[in-house]
Structures are given as structure tokens and as C-alpha cells.
Design a protein around this motif. Structure first.
Motif, mmCIF file in Angstrom:
data_model
loop_
_atom_site.group_PDB
_atom_site.id
_atom_site.type_symbol
_atom_site.label_atom_id
_atom_site.label_comp_id
_atom_site.label_asym_id
_atom_site.label_seq_id
_atom_site.Cartn_x
_atom_site.Cartn_y
_atom_site.Cartn_z
ATOM 1 N N THR A 1 0.826 -1.204 0.000
ATOM 2 C CA THR A 1 0.000 0.000 0.000
ATOM 3 C C THR A 1 0.865 1.261 0.000
ATOM 4 O O THR A 1 2.090 1.188 0.082
ATOM 5 C CB THR A 1 -0.941 0.023 1.221
ATOM 6 N N ALA A 2 0.225 2.402 -0.065
ATOM 7 C CA ALA A 2 0.935 3.671 -0.210
ATOM 8 C C ALA A 2 1.887 3.937 0.951
ATOM 9 O O ALA A 2 1.551 3.706 2.118
ATOM 10 C CB ALA A 2 -0.073 4.810 -0.327
ATOM 11 N N ASP A 3 3.059 4.439 0.620
ATOM 12 C CA ASP A 3 4.020 4.899 1.623
ATOM 13 C C ASP A 3 3.646 6.337 1.959
ATOM 14 O O ASP A 3 4.120 7.289 1.337
ATOM 15 C CB ASP A 3 5.437 4.815 1.051
ATOM 16 N N VAL A 4 2.772 6.484 2.932
ATOM 17 C CA VAL A 4 2.187 7.796 3.233
ATOM 18 C C VAL A 4 3.259 8.822 3.570
ATOM 19 O O VAL A 4 3.216 9.964 3.101
ATOM 20 C CB VAL A 4 1.165 7.683 4.378
ATOM 21 N N ALA A 5 4.233 8.442 4.376
ATOM 22 C CA ALA A 5 5.283 9.381 4.782
ATOM 23 C C ALA A 5 6.045 9.906 3.569
ATOM 24 O O ALA A 5 6.324 11.108 3.459
ATOM 25 C CB ALA A 5 6.237 8.715 5.767
ATOM 26 N N ALA A 6 6.359 9.005 2.637
ATOM 27 C CA ALA A 6 7.101 9.420 1.440
ATOM 28 C C ALA A 6 6.234 10.295 0.544
ATOM 29 O O ALA A 6 6.722 11.261 -0.062
ATOM 30 C CB ALA A 6 7.587 8.196 0.677
ATOM 31 N N VAL A 7 4.949 9.980 0.429
ATOM 32 C CA VAL A 7 4.038 10.800 -0.377
ATOM 33 C C VAL A 7 3.911 12.198 0.213
ATOM 34 O O VAL A 7 3.971 13.200 -0.503
ATOM 35 C CB VAL A 7 2.647 10.132 -0.479
ATOM 36 N N VAL A 8 3.747 12.267 1.527
ATOM 37 C CA VAL A 8 3.624 13.566 2.194
ATOM 38 C C VAL A 8 4.895 14.388 1.993
ATOM 39 O O VAL A 8 4.834 15.589 1.693
ATOM 40 C CB VAL A 8 3.329 13.380 3.695
ATOM 41 N N ALA A 9 6.043 13.750 2.144
ATOM 42 C CA ALA A 9 7.311 14.461 1.982
ATOM 43 C C ALA A 9 7.459 15.001 0.564
ATOM 44 O O ALA A 9 7.879 16.147 0.361
ATOM 45 C CB ALA A 9 8.471 13.524 2.324
ATOM 46 N N LEU A 10 7.105 14.204 -0.432
ATOM 47 C CA LEU A 10 7.204 14.658 -1.820
ATOM 48 C C LEU A 10 6.210 15.782 -2.091
ATOM 49 O O LEU A 10 6.546 16.760 -2.777
ATOM 50 C CB LEU A 10 6.949 13.488 -2.764
ATOM 51 N N ALA A 11 5.021 15.657 -1.542
ATOM 52 C CA ALA A 11 4.007 16.701 -1.735
ATOM 53 C C ALA A 11 4.470 18.028 -1.133
ATOM 54 O O ALA A 11 4.299 19.095 -1.734
ATOM 55 C CB ALA A 11 2.684 16.263 -1.116
ATOM 56 N N GLN A 12 5.052 17.954 0.034
ATOM 57 C CA GLN A 12 5.504 19.183 0.701
ATOM 58 C C GLN A 12 6.683 19.819 -0.034
ATOM 59 O O GLN A 12 6.779 21.046 -0.121
ATOM 60 C CB GLN A 12 5.882 18.871 2.145
ATOM 61 N N SER A 13 7.557 18.989 -0.583
ATOM 62 C CA SER A 13 8.737 19.530 -1.255
ATOM 63 C C SER A 13 8.412 20.108 -2.633
ATOM 64 O O SER A 13 9.125 20.987 -3.117
ATOM 65 C CB SER A 13 9.806 18.437 -1.399
ATOM 66 N N ARG A 14 7.324 19.622 -3.249
ATOM 67 C CA ARG A 14 6.968 20.081 -4.596
ATOM 68 C C ARG A 14 5.559 20.671 -4.627
ATOM 69 O O ARG A 14 4.882 20.618 -5.656
ATOM 70 C CB ARG A 14 7.060 18.909 -5.579
ATOM 71 N N GLY A 15 5.150 21.229 -3.515
ATOM 72 C CA GLY A 15 3.772 21.677 -3.343
ATOM 73 C C GLY A 15 3.197 22.511 -4.462
ATOM 74 O O GLY A 15 2.075 22.277 -4.919
ATOM 75 N N GLU A 16 3.946 23.496 -4.939
ATOM 76 C CA GLU A 16 3.417 24.414 -5.947
ATOM 77 C C GLU A 16 3.317 23.778 -7.328
ATOM 78 O O GLU A 16 2.719 24.358 -8.235
ATOM 79 C CB GLU A 16 4.290 25.666 -6.017
ATOM 80 N N GLU A 17 3.894 22.572 -7.488
ATOM 81 C CA GLU A 17 3.854 21.895 -8.791
ATOM 82 C C GLU A 17 2.764 20.830 -8.868
ATOM 83 O O GLU A 17 2.396 20.400 -9.960
ATOM 84 C CB GLU A 17 5.200 21.203 -9.058
ATOM 85 N N ILE A 18 2.250 20.410 -7.729
ATOM 86 C CA ILE A 18 1.403 19.225 -7.681
ATOM 87 C C ILE A 18 -0.072 19.572 -7.874
ATOM 88 O O ILE A 18 -0.652 20.352 -7.124
ATOM 89 C CB ILE A 18 1.587 18.468 -6.353
ATOM 90 N N ALA A 19 -0.666 18.941 -8.884
ATOM 91 C CA ALA A 19 -2.098 19.111 -9.141
ATOM 92 C C ALA A 19 -2.927 18.082 -8.388
ATOM 93 O O ALA A 19 -4.043 18.379 -7.950
ATOM 94 C CB ALA A 19 -2.380 18.986 -10.640
ATOM 95 N N ALA A 20 -2.382 16.870 -8.246
ATOM 96 C CA ALA A 20 -3.175 15.801 -7.635
ATOM 97 C C ALA A 20 -2.281 14.708 -7.069
ATOM 98 O O ALA A 20 -1.146 14.511 -7.515
ATOM 99 C CB ALA A 20 -4.123 15.188 -8.661
ATOM 100 N N ILE A 21 -2.821 14.018 -6.090
ATOM 101 C CA ILE A 21 -2.281 12.744 -5.635
ATOM 102 C C ILE A 21 -3.246 11.684 -6.143
ATOM 103 O O ILE A 21 -4.455 11.783 -5.974
ATOM 104 C CB ILE A 21 -2.158 12.680 -4.101
ATOM 105 N N TRP A 22 -2.684 10.680 -6.810
ATOM 106 C CA TRP A 22 -3.507 9.627 -7.418
ATOM 107 C C TRP A 22 -3.257 8.321 -6.678
ATOM 108 O O TRP A 22 -2.127 7.859 -6.574
ATOM 109 C CB TRP A 22 -3.147 9.498 -8.895
#
Length: 476
Positions: free
Chosen positions: A196-217
Motif C-alpha cells: 500500500t501507499a508509503d504515506v510518509a514518502a508521499v507527504v514528503a514529496l508533496a511538501q517539497s513540490r507543493g506548488e507543482e502538484i495538481a493531484a495525488i492519485w
């Protein structure tokens, strides 16, 4: 001298017409239209067709001969899934969709047939209730298309290009989605942990690239059948950076599982093949997109929507298109996306299925799928040398690994196929994706386990014989 063939009824087969069309779009040759098609997928030989047939009966005989090579899952014991599933289809579903007023009409929805509009409105309403969403579209081509469109909606709404892929996606689906969004979205993959999803890694990537991210799929169940249990955390991560959560799913389990909408999902999408639609050697498919009652989302949906609408007669209402002006039918080249009308009949099939099942039927179905999936997991993983690839909760599908028994997945498939069993889809050298549904009985699962055990025992015996022979040779 060989002259180019000009078809008498196809004007664009004439060389001068082709040249004019190429000039209009600024292309040098037709080859430019196919540059994105990988070389290994291109046909480099003539089609494998018979010599010209002189009579209709010759054509019938040829086609029947080709079709007779097929073997359906009614003829074999099947544990095949991976996107097309062997669920039970009540007889009344086929009876309804084979009626001439549904089957023969253009796309299943002639423009002035309010009865057909009502049938599709009913389908939308039943799907919305199951998903606990407010708005569901008339089906688009398939779940692959629905997912690609949902991600594109996120990109258009946010003006961003990034999409974080948080779960394991069916390879065919990923290929289709990647191709569709390649010009307007960039996919970033976060490997799963224990299925299943690695939530911690997803959150970290989202925070580091916040202004670029349109969606989490996120896909649930995933390619391997794993049910995601951290959708709320993923939704919070998306919303914290102004992105949205797109959940791709098969809705077959939501009689017992909590719908993604109740866990923060903004768009829920997927395929309805599980709802009253046969496998048919690859399946008929229809894609659904579901959103909340929010104009921002609704007006980005390119698909048709049917709802109650007022008529010219005061106090009179009928069924018709909602916000038709947002579709490509109304806007043509200015539409957000082109929308086809090929899957409306499957929406009617799914509507009949859901009406027959009702809430209790869907709950019973979900419980049966979970129970039989777990039973199959326990029985197969109880064999020596066989293990499950993760500890996640699974619905309908799971992966077993035969590496501990030194038996390849291909050898299991080839051996059991000779016995009339399709044990699953090979997904790795030693890994097999196994699928069970409500039509898979406990006896069916037990037969699979016995047959797999025989393969493992034969392999172990051969290994023992070879080991003994090698020992004797060394002693000599």
C-alpha cells in the motif's frame, strides 16, 4: 507502373486529397502522426488475412473457425483478473440491454428518448448512492479513460502539471493514462510499502513540490488487489498544498468498505465492468467519474450528465442534459476534452444490476469477496515454498510468490492450463496474480490449491532426484 489505390467511396484515399489534408495540418507525411507509437508496436508485415473469399458462406466459415479457437471462462476454471472480472450477471440484465430500444439505438442514447435518459439518470443516481458522491457521469469509454480524464481535470483546475502516483497501478492502465496525459501532466511515482501507499514518502514529496502538484492519485484496490487504508491521510496531504485527491477504484466492494468520498477524496473514478457486464474475451467496459456537488468540479467534467430539467410547460419536468455547454458536443474544438458516446449501454446494464442488488445485495457481495479472497490467500500461502507478497487487506486479487519452491509462475500456469485451470496472471518470474470472485466457490479454490501443490511436489521430487544424482556422481 503501379498506380496508388483510390477507393471509389473514400475521397481521402486520393493522392491530391491526402496532399491537401497534410498541407492543412502542416505535416510532411502521414508518418508524422505515428511518431509516438513505439516501433515494437507497429505492424511491419501485411495483415494475416486469407485470400479473397468469393461467397458469404466462405466468410462465415472462416470467421467461425477463428472464433472457435477462443475458450471462455465458462469452459475453464478461471482465476484471471487484472482488469476484467468474472462476476455473476443476472439474466434480467442481459434481457433488458438486448431489447431493441436499448441495443440498436445510436450509442444507446438517441437524442430525444427521455426513457433512455431516465435509465441513465437512474444509473447515475445508484452509483452516486453507492459511492456517497453527488454527481456521476454517463459512462465514458472505460476506467482507463475515466482516470486519465480525472487527472486532467485536476491539472486544468490547478494550472499545475505534477501528479504523485501513490499506489501500484495496473500496467495496462498506467500505459493508457500516461499516454493520455503526457502533454499536460508529469507523473511522479512513490513506491509502495507492504502493498500500500508509503504515506510518509508521499507527504514528503508533496511538501517539497507543493506548488507543482495538481493531484495525488491512489488506486484502491490496487493492481495487486490491496485495499488502501490511508486515504484520509493522502487527502489531507493533497489539500494541504492546494491539490486534490483522485481515487481510482472498482466500486464492487463498497457494500462493505468505506467509500473514498467519506475519506476525503475529491474525484472518484474507475470502471463498471464488474456491474452486470460479461468478460467477453476482454470485457465491455465503461468508465465513471464521480464528484461532489461543486460547480468547480462539475464544469470540468467533459462527460454527459443527465438530470431533471424543466420543460416549456410550466410545472413539467423531464430528463435531459445538465450543463450541456461544457461538453465537446456543444463546444466542438473548444471543448476541454472530446467525449465519446460508446459506453451508454453499459451504464444501463450497470443500472439494472445495481437496482437488482440493492444495498443488502452489495453488502453480501462485498463480504463474500473479502471472505473468499482471504480463504484463497490462506490456502495457497500454506503450501511449502509459497508466500504472499504483502500483508495488506485484499479484495478479490492478491499475488503469490513461488520462489521459495523454486518454481516459476509460467510453469505453474502451463501445467495447470493443461488441466483446464487458468490459475492467474503472471506478473513476475515467480509471481502470480490470483483473482477470486463470488462465482469462485470454496471447492474451486481447493481444486486450485491441490493442483498447485502437485506442481510443487513434482518440482521438489525432481530436485531431489537431481541432487542425489549429482551426489553419486561426485562420490564416483
Amino acid at each position: 507502373m503501379t498506380q496508388p489505390f483510390v477507393h471509389p467511396y473514400l475521397p481521402n484515399s486520393a493522392p491530391d486529397v491526402k496532399a491537401a489534408m497534410l498541407a492543412a495540418v502542416g505535416a510532411e507525411s502521414i508518418e508524422e502522426f505515428y511518431v509516438d507509437v513505439p516501433t515494437d508496436l507497429r505492424m511491419t508485415r501485411p495483415l494475416d488475412l486469407p485470400a479473397a473469399l468469393v461467397a458469404e458462406q466462405d466468410l462465415v466459415r472462416h470467421v467461425e473457425g477463428v472464433l472457435n479457437k477462443n475458450r471462455s471462462t465458462k469452459e475453464k476454471l478461471s482465476f484471471l483478473g487484472a482488469g476484467t472480472y468474472n462476476h455473476f450477471v443476472p439474466a434480467v440484465v442481459d434481457e433488458v440491454i438486448n431489447r431493441s430500444e436499448f441495443l440498436t439505438a445510436y450509442a444507446g442514447e438517441p437524442y430525444e428518448d427521455h426513457g433512455r435518459f431516465q435509465a441513465l439518470f437512474t444509473y447515475q443516481s445508484l452509483m452516486a448512492e453507492l459511492l456517497n458522491m453527488d454527481v456521476v457521469n454517463v459512462p465514458t469509454y472505460d476506467g482507463y479513460q475515466a482516470t486519465a480524464t480525472s487527472l486532467s481535470m485536476a491539472g486544468r483546475m490547478s494550472g499545475r502539471r505534477g501528479v504523485i502516483v501513490a499506489s501500484d497501478v495496473l500496467p495496462d492502465k498506467l500505459s493508457r493514462v500516461s499516454d493520455f496525459v503526457s502533454t499536460n501532466l508529469d507523473l511522479a511515482f512513490v513506491p509502495t510499502v507492504n502493498g500500500t501507499a508509503d504515506v510518509a514518502a508521499v507527504v514528503a514529496l508533496a511538501q517539497s513540490r507543493g506548488e507543482e502538484i495538481a493531484a495525488i492519485w491512489v488506486e484502491t484496490p490496487s493492481y495487486t488487489g490491496a485495499v488502501e487504508t490511508a486515504i484520509r491521510q493522502l487527502a489531507d496531504a493533497a489539500h494541504a498544498i492546494g491539490a486534490i485527491l483522485v481515487v481510482g477504484t472498482d466500486p464492487v466492494g463498497y457494500g462493505v468498505l468505506t467509500p473514498p468520498a467519506d475519506q476525503g477524496a475529491d474525484i472518484v473514478c474507475g470502471d463498471i465492468q464488474s456491474f452486470g457486464i460479461h468478460q467477453w474475451f476482454g470485457g465491455a467496459h465503461g468508465g465513471f467519474i464521480a464528484v461532489h456537488d461543486d460547480p468547480k468540479f462539475i464544469m470540468e467534467m467533459p462527460s454527459r450528465l443527465f438530470g431533471l430539467a424543466s420543460t416549456d410547460v410550466a410545472g413539467e419536468y423531464g430528463f435531459g442534459d445538465v450543463a450541456y455547454d461544457r461538453t465537446s458536443f456543444a463546444l466542438r474544438e473548444d471543448g476541454k476534452e472530446w467525449v465519446g458516446t460508446a459506453a451508454a449501454l453499459w451504464g444501463i446494464a450497470a443500472g439494472v444490476y445495481l437496482a437488482l442488488m440493492g444495498p443488502q445485495g452489495m453488502a453480501d457481495l462485498g463480504e463474500t469477496l473479502l471472505a473468499r479472497t482471504r480463504y484463497a490467500q490462506q490456502q495457497l500461502s500454506g503450501l511449502a515454498g509459497v508466500r504472499l507478497t504483502d500483508d495488506a487487506l485484499h479484495l478479490r486479487e492478491f499475488v503469490v510468490d513461488f520462489s521459495g519452491a523454486s518454481v516459476t509462475a509460467h510453469s505453474v500456469v502451463s501445467t495447470l492450463r493443461a488441466e483446464g485451470i487458468e490459475p492467474g496472471v503472471v506478473v513476475g518470474e515467480y509471481e502470480l496474480l490470483v483473482c477470486v470472485t463470488e462465482v469462485t466457490t470454496q471447492a474451486d479454490i481447493d481444486r486450485l490449491v491441490v493442483s498447485v501443490a502437485a506442481v510443487l511436489n513434482t518440482a521438489a521430487a525432481n530436485t531431489s532426484v537431481n541432487t542425489s544424482a549429482n551426489t553419486e556422481e561426485k562420490s564416483a
